[in-house]
Design a protein around this motif. Sequence first.
Motif, PDB file in Angstrom:
ATOM      1  N   TRP A 120      -2.116   2.244  -2.010  1.00 58.74           N
ATOM      2  CA  TRP A 120      -1.812   3.114  -1.452  1.00 58.74           C
ATOM      3  C   TRP A 120      -1.834   2.328   0.037  1.00 58.74           C
ATOM      4  CZ3 TRP A 120       1.662   6.647  -3.397  1.00 58.74           C
ATOM      5  CH2 TRP A 120       1.512   7.140  -4.701  1.00 58.74           C
ATOM      6  N   ARG A 168      -1.329   3.854   3.656  1.00 62.11           N
ATOM      7  CA  ARG A 168      -1.419   5.429   4.707  1.00 62.11           C
ATOM      8  C   ARG A 168      -0.656   4.813   5.803  1.00 62.11           C
ATOM      9  NH1 ARG A 168      -4.761   9.523   4.247  1.00 62.11           N
ATOM     10  NH2 ARG A 168      -4.861   9.582   7.143  1.00 62.11           N
ATOM     11  N   HIS A 185       1.745   8.566   2.115  1.00 71.09           N
ATOM     12  CA  HIS A 185       1.449   7.637   1.462  1.00 71.09           C
ATOM     13  C   HIS A 185       1.964   6.339   0.746  1.00 71.09           C
ATOM     14  CE1 HIS A 185      -2.110  10.132   2.670  1.00 71.09           C
ATOM     15  NE2 HIS A 185      -1.372  10.743   1.949  1.00 71.09           N
TER      16      HIS A 185
END
Length: 114
Positions: free
Chosen positions: A84, A86, A95
Amino acid sequence: MSRASRQITENAQEHLEPGEHVQGAFAGQTMVRLEAADRYRTIVATDRRLLIFDSGTLSQTSCTTLMAELPRETAVGPPNGLLWHRLDLIGEVLHVHRRYFSEVVAIDAAASTT
């Protein structure tokens, strides 16, 4: 460009100005685990601006409500996680799954040439 990115691009067409061209698109979500409060956002980079849409809770590819319009120079990467990435563009952490990492990189590369 992935199938989902192509679908986001197609769905964003009605929100573009005349002569504006999409350079890339990807989806993000407000939470990593699917919960009732989780919402999808689509990010569409054009040759003029960066658009952020609310896509709702069920679709990663719809461009329902325009939430924000940012300058095209706004960076969306580089991706900084294994699974992921951010991303905080409008005071909300998104995300972004690794399936979109190549789109994130391509969008930043295209911004440096405009």
